[in-house]
Scaffold this motif. Sequence first.
Motif, PDB file in Angstrom:
ATOM      1  N   GLN A 124       0.942  -0.907   0.039  1.00 17.25           N
ATOM      2  CA  GLN A 124       0.026  -0.034   0.162  1.00 17.25           C
ATOM      3  C   GLN A 124       0.801   1.211   0.076  1.00 17.25           C
ATOM      4  N   HIS A 125       0.405   2.295  -0.734  1.00 16.00           N
ATOM      5  CA  HIS A 125       0.917   3.583  -0.691  1.00 16.00           C
ATOM      6  C   HIS A 125       0.216   4.458   0.408  1.00 16.00           C
ATOM      7  N   TRP A 126       0.637   5.074   1.240  1.00 14.46           N
ATOM      8  CA  TRP A 126       0.134   6.270   2.125  1.00 14.46           C
ATOM      9  C   TRP A 126       0.823   7.522   1.954  1.00 14.46           C
ATOM     10  N   LEU A 127      -0.176   8.510   1.641  1.00 14.80           N
ATOM     11  CA  LEU A 127       0.459   9.965   1.814  1.00 14.80           C
ATOM     12  C   LEU A 127      -0.137  10.730   2.786  1.00 14.80           C
ATOM     13  N   ILE A 128       0.878  11.402   3.496  1.00 13.97           N
ATOM     14  CA  ILE A 128       0.530  12.004   4.757  1.00 13.97           C
ATOM     15  C   ILE A 128       0.989  13.648   4.803  1.00 13.97           C
ATOM     16  N   THR A 129       0.254  14.550   5.252  1.00 14.75           N
ATOM     17  CA  THR A 129       0.575  15.829   5.448  1.00 14.75           C
ATOM     18  C   THR A 129       0.931  16.085   6.732  1.00 14.75           C
ATOM     19  N   PHE A 177      -4.817   8.646   2.058  1.00 13.78           N
ATOM     20  CA  PHE A 177      -4.437  10.043   2.309  1.00 13.78           C
ATOM     21  C   PHE A 177      -4.957  10.374   3.743  1.00 13.78           C
ATOM     22  N   ILE A 178      -3.759  10.733   4.389  1.00 12.27           N
ATOM     23  CA  ILE A 178      -4.227  11.461   5.786  1.00 12.27           C
ATOM     24  C   ILE A 178      -3.761  13.132   5.797  1.00 12.27           C
ATOM     25  N   ALA A 179      -4.836  13.607   5.885  1.00 12.62           N
ATOM     26  CA  ALA A 179      -4.215  15.065   6.151  1.00 12.62           C
ATOM     27  C   ALA A 179      -4.086  15.703   7.658  1.00 12.62           C
ATOM     28  N   CYS A 180      -2.783  15.666   8.083  1.00 15.06           N
ATOM     29  CA  CYS A 180      -2.629  15.952   9.580  1.00 15.06           C
ATOM     30  C   CYS A 180      -2.033  17.426   9.610  1.00 15.06           C
ATOM     31  N   ALA A 181      -1.644  18.010   8.455  1.00 16.00           N
ATOM     32  CA  ALA A 181      -1.105  19.307   8.750  1.00 16.00           C
ATOM     33  C   ALA A 181      -2.201  20.367   9.202  1.00 16.00           C
ATOM     34  N   ALA A 182      -1.709  21.330   9.888  1.00 14.38           N
ATOM     35  CA  ALA A 182      -2.480  22.349  10.193  1.00 14.38           C
ATOM     36  C   ALA A 182      -2.270  23.355   9.206  1.00 14.38           C
ATOM     37  N   VAL A 183      -2.897  23.432   8.082  1.00 10.70           N
ATOM     38  CA  VAL A 183      -2.906  24.245   7.020  1.00 10.70           C
ATOM     39  C   VAL A 183      -3.340  25.528   7.225  1.00 10.70           C
TER      40      VAL A 183
END
Length: 220
Positions: A9-14, A91-97
């Motif tokens: 699996q490919h996981w993309l995380i911010t 995709f996990i959006a963990c960043a405080a954008v």
Amino acid sequence: NTAQILKGQHWLITAGPTREAIDPVRYISNHSSGKMGFAIAKAAADAGATVTLVSGPVALVTPSNVNRINVISAENMHQQVMAHVKSTNVFIACAAVADYKIAEVAQQKIKKSNDNMQINLVKNPDIVADVAALADKPFTVGFAAETQDVEHYAKDKLTRKNLDLIAANNVAASNQGFNSDTNALTVFSHAKQFELPLASKQQIAQQLVALIAQQRDENQ
Ligand code: C5P
């Protein structure tokens, strides 16, 4: 965690904050440390996933077996995420954008003059919403850092941004969120709710990665 349950699996995380330039020497940012996103990246890599971590400016060491891409602004982060999202499973959006950027960044350092000054802000792209709007969207997980009505705002975000899961922490509590080494999360899917009680961010990350893997399997 030696069980390679995420192999293939490919996981993309911010992770981390973004910085929005005001002029060549100043910026707007926030208190995100990046610790939660980095802990998730480590937990996913330990479970065998190929992990790409798009990180804002943070003072953290890259976990082993994690491909890290450094960015500064929300726009940079958006570009890098969109460039790497193809063939991503999770995709996990963990960043405080930063929600807003400076409308017109000054080319030279702004001089002190009047007693009052205004800076005009315009909306940044919503990275997680743009990923979740893709035709072949990955299993998409957002975070909600709220100071009030945590459940209400988290569920609203889940629906409005077309997410599969949202992890909510109450940043008003002193021993969780932002720069802390511990965290507690309530994770919402459209049908269910899961409690991950106060623990180290690395333990929370392992539990969250396992929960995401299990919920993704159930959805398929
Ligand atoms: O709407 P709000 O910023 O509170 O939503 C938080 C969630 O959305 C987080 O997962 C965050 O990483 C993501 N987000 C994003 N791009 C933005 C703003 C928030 O990906 N511009």
